[in-house]
Design a protein around this motif. Structure first.
Motif, short mmCIF file in Angstrom:
data_model
loop_
_atom_site.label_atom_id
_atom_site.label_comp_id
_atom_site.label_asym_id
_atom_site.label_seq_id
_atom_site.Cartn_x
_atom_site.Cartn_y
_atom_site.Cartn_z
N ASP A 133 0.90 -1.14 -0.09
CA ASP A 133 0.07 -0.12 0.00
C ASP A 133 0.83 1.34 -0.01
O ASP A 133 0.68 2.20 -0.61
CB ASP A 133 -0.87 0.13 1.25
N ASN A 134 2.01 1.09 0.86
CA ASN A 134 2.82 2.18 1.01
C ASN A 134 3.70 2.54 -0.42
O ASN A 134 3.63 3.80 -0.72
CB ASN A 134 3.98 1.85 1.93
N ARG A 135 3.89 1.57 -0.92
CA ARG A 135 4.56 1.68 -2.43
C ARG A 135 3.32 2.32 -3.42
O ARG A 135 4.06 3.29 -4.06
CB ARG A 135 4.92 0.36 -2.95
N ARG A 136 2.14 2.05 -3.27
CA ARG A 136 1.02 2.56 -4.21
C ARG A 136 1.00 3.99 -3.91
O ARG A 136 0.92 4.94 -4.68
CB ARG A 136 0.06 1.81 -4.01
N GLU A 137 1.24 4.44 -2.49
CA GLU A 137 1.36 5.89 -2.15
C GLU A 137 2.37 6.64 -2.72
O GLU A 137 2.02 7.69 -3.35
CB GLU A 137 1.16 5.99 -0.56
N VAL A 138 3.35 6.03 -2.85
CA VAL A 138 4.56 6.78 -3.39
C VAL A 138 4.46 6.89 -4.92
O VAL A 138 4.68 8.05 -5.38
CB VAL A 138 5.93 5.92 -3.22
N ALA A 139 4.03 5.85 -5.34
CA ALA A 139 3.50 5.93 -7.07
C ALA A 139 2.45 6.99 -7.24
O ALA A 139 2.55 7.65 -8.39
CB ALA A 139 3.18 4.40 -7.47
N GLN A 140 1.63 7.00 -6.37
CA GLN A 140 0.38 8.03 -6.69
C GLN A 140 1.04 9.42 -6.72
O GLN A 140 0.57 10.10 -7.35
CB GLN A 140 -0.62 8.01 -5.41
N GLN A 141 2.17 9.69 -5.71
CA GLN A 141 2.61 11.06 -5.65
C GLN A 141 3.46 11.25 -6.91
O GLN A 141 3.56 12.57 -7.30
CB GLN A 141 3.56 11.21 -4.52
N TYR A 142 4.18 10.29 -7.17
CA TYR A 142 5.01 10.44 -8.76
C TYR A 142 3.91 10.80 -9.99
O TYR A 142 4.19 11.49 -10.77
CB TYR A 142 5.74 9.06 -8.96
N LEU A 143 2.82 9.92 -9.78
CA LEU A 143 1.84 10.07 -11.03
C LEU A 143 1.32 11.55 -10.94
O LEU A 143 1.30 12.38 -12.07
CB LEU A 143 0.82 9.23 -10.80
N ALA A 144 1.09 12.04 -9.71
CA ALA A 144 0.54 13.54 -9.48
C ALA A 144 1.46 14.42 -10.08
O ALA A 144 1.23 15.51 -10.95
CB ALA A 144 0.04 13.61 -8.16
N ALA A 145 2.96 14.10 -9.79
CA ALA A 145 3.87 15.16 -10.19
C ALA A 145 3.90 15.16 -11.67
O ALA A 145 4.49 16.19 -12.59
CB ALA A 145 5.24 15.10 -9.55
N LEU A 146 4.04 13.97 -12.26
CA LEU A 146 4.26 13.79 -13.71
C LEU A 146 3.08 14.39 -14.60
O LEU A 146 3.25 14.92 -15.67
CB LEU A 146 4.17 12.33 -14.14
N GLU A 147 2.01 14.94 -13.89
CA GLU A 147 1.01 15.60 -14.71
C GLU A 147 1.44 16.72 -15.39
O GLU A 147 1.03 17.07 -16.39
CB GLU A 147 -0.21 15.59 -13.88
N ASP A 148 2.31 17.58 -14.50
CA ASP A 148 2.79 18.90 -15.01
C ASP A 148 4.41 18.97 -15.41
O ASP A 148 4.96 19.72 -15.25
CB ASP A 148 2.47 20.08 -14.23
N ILE B 120 11.27 14.85 -7.18
CA ILE B 120 10.40 15.33 -8.14
C ILE B 120 11.16 16.84 -8.55
O ILE B 120 10.88 17.34 -9.59
CB ILE B 120 9.22 15.52 -7.43
N ALA B 121 11.70 17.55 -7.34
CA ALA B 121 12.35 18.77 -7.87
C ALA B 121 13.32 18.61 -8.68
O ALA B 121 13.70 19.47 -9.66
CB ALA B 121 12.72 19.38 -6.67
N ALA B 122 14.12 17.60 -8.77
CA ALA B 122 15.34 17.35 -9.69
C ALA B 122 14.48 17.11 -10.96
O ALA B 122 15.24 17.46 -12.16
CB ALA B 122 16.07 16.23 -9.27
N LEU B 123 13.42 16.09 -11.05
CA LEU B 123 12.94 15.91 -12.56
C LEU B 123 12.74 17.25 -13.05
O LEU B 123 12.52 17.53 -14.36
CB LEU B 123 11.70 15.04 -12.39
N ARG B 124 12.19 18.26 -12.24
CA ARG B 124 11.38 19.46 -12.61
C ARG B 124 12.69 20.42 -13.19
O ARG B 124 12.57 20.99 -14.00
CB ARG B 124 10.65 20.06 -11.65
N SER B 125 13.51 20.55 -12.13
CA SER B 125 14.72 21.37 -12.61
C SER B 125 15.60 20.78 -13.91
O SER B 125 15.88 21.67 -14.61
CB SER B 125 15.85 21.57 -11.40
N ALA B 126 15.42 19.76 -14.14
CA ALA B 126 16.12 19.10 -15.34
C ALA B 126 15.43 19.59 -16.42
O ALA B 126 16.10 20.36 -17.31
CB ALA B 126 16.25 17.56 -15.35
#
Ligand SMILES: Cc1ncc(COP(=O)(O)O)c(C=O)c1O
Length: 376
Positions: free
Chosen positions: A257-272, A367-373
């Motif tokens: 469940d915890n891994r799915r929560e981490v994935a959910q947060q990545y997915l939300a970040a990938l939207e932008d 996520i910040a590093a993916l954005r800054s890149a």
């Protein structure tokens, strides 16, 4: 700056394991004993299978299953092009032929490609892989294999606790093989498990892992007499590993469940973050156990996959590529089969840090590093 590893096994292993290890050391029974038996029973029950046979790796689990099913010299086994080399190596170790089947955009075995290979070759067995923790299309794969009289061994190395409509992976085919390697969702350092509902297969796998002796060590306690009625190996699991496995099995649903929560947060970040696309299938999100969270670095992202890897590495963030397709490995230069989609994925995939109990700071750093890149 926070450094973020790709995996964090220390977040998976609970402190309670230390007392269990102490008990084992005091018990005088260090391998293939009562703790291993309990782990086998608990693991097979949790994965809706009659039998669990603990071994020392997923590689030996796959090998023993194929060998027990009689796969050998000149037989053909279909494996997906996108997987770790072990899935194919076990086939060649038995002098059988590997035929590659292509994958879908999720990285999992493509049933249409499988259907073509089953038409073209006389296939003895098929090894679908639940890649990254996403269940493969088992109902369709089993239907096709059944039509052609091929056995199905599920490579569940990435997917303990994953299920399809409530049915655990590993319970669809003739047997399921799990890995408890250091980086996996459950770890015993090294280790593996076969699950099956086939009494005879279970019996033969049990013997093969222990020199093909007709009695297990505890059965020899009261009566030493035994026979060796075949060629076997030492693929045994130790009691210390079993203690580690049992404690993690209890917490597996929570950790997944915890891994799915981490994935959910990545997915939300990938939207932008244009150009980075999750390799997965949102319809199957709830069935996924996220051994890995993999993105495609497409042409719409300002950096190439390699430049992004370098950028993250400079920021102390470890990522990886899972996997070079089997056909890319020099030993498999002569392998037959289809791998176009696997090759396309290979050009673009990158696995981001993924482990249970990832802190907000760790994930925000990635996520910040993916954005800054993207903004460089
Ligand atoms: C898909 C897959 N299959 C099999 C294996 C082999 O597992 P083990 O290292 O436990 O032998 C691995 C290991 O990484 C894997 O990723």
């Amino acid at each position: 700056m926070v450094s973020v590893p790709l995996y964090k096994p220390e977040n998976v292993i609970g402190d309670e394991v230390i007392d269990g290890i102490r008990d084992v050391l005091a018990s005088g029974w260090l391998t293939l004993g009562p703790k291993t038996r309990s782990f086998e029973d608990e693991f097979s029950t949790a994965h809706s299978s009659e039998h669990g046979i603990a071994v020392n790796s997923c590689t030996s689990a796959l090998y023993t299953c194929l060998r027990t099913l009689g796969v050998g010299d000149g037989d053909t086994v279909v494996v997906p092009a996108m997987t770790f080399s072990a899935t194919a190596n076990v086939v060649r170790l038995l002098d059988a032929n590997v035929v590659l089947c292509d994958v879908t955009e999720t990285g999992n075995m493509d049933p249409e490609s499988l259907a073509r290979q089953l038409e073209r070759y006389d296939v003895a067995a098929v090894i679908p892989v639940h890649l990254y923790g996403l269940p493969a299309d088992m109902p369709e794969i089993c239907r096709l294999a059944d039509e052609h009289g091929a056995a199905v061994i599920e490579d569940c190395a990435h997917a303990p606790g994953a299920s399809i409509a409530g049915e655990p992976v590993g319970s669809f085919g003739d047997a399921g093989c799990y890995s408890f390697y250091a980086t996996k969702n459950m770890t015993t350092g090294e280790g593996g498990m076969v699950v099956t509902n086939d009494d005879s297969l279970a019996d033969r796998v049990r013997k093969l892992r222990n020199h093909h002796q007709t009695k297990s060590p505890d059965e020899k306690q009261d009566n030493w007499g035994y026979d060796v009625d075949g060629l076997g190996f030492n693929f045994r699991m130790s009691e210390i590993q079993a203690v580690m496995g049992r404690s993690q099995l209890e917490r597996l649903p929570e950790m997944n469940d915890n891994r799915r929560e981490v994935a959910q947060q990545y997915l939300a970040a990938l939207e932008d973050i244009p150009g980075l696309e999750w390799v997965g299938d949102s319809d199957s999100f709830a069935d996924h156990v996220f051994h890995l969270f993999v993105v495609r670095v497409t042409d719409d992202y300002p950096l190439t996959r390699q430049s992004l890897y370098n950028h993250l590495s400079t920021n102390d963030i470890v990522t990886g590529v899972h996997y070079p397709p089997i056909s890319e490995l020099s030993y498999y230069g002569d392998v037959c089969g289809n791998h176009d989609t696997a090759d396309d994925l290979y050009d673009e995939i990158l696995s981001l840090p993924m482990f249970p109990r990832m802190t907000d700071t760790e994930q925000e750093t990635v996520i910040a590093a993916l954005r800054s890149a993207a903004n460089e």
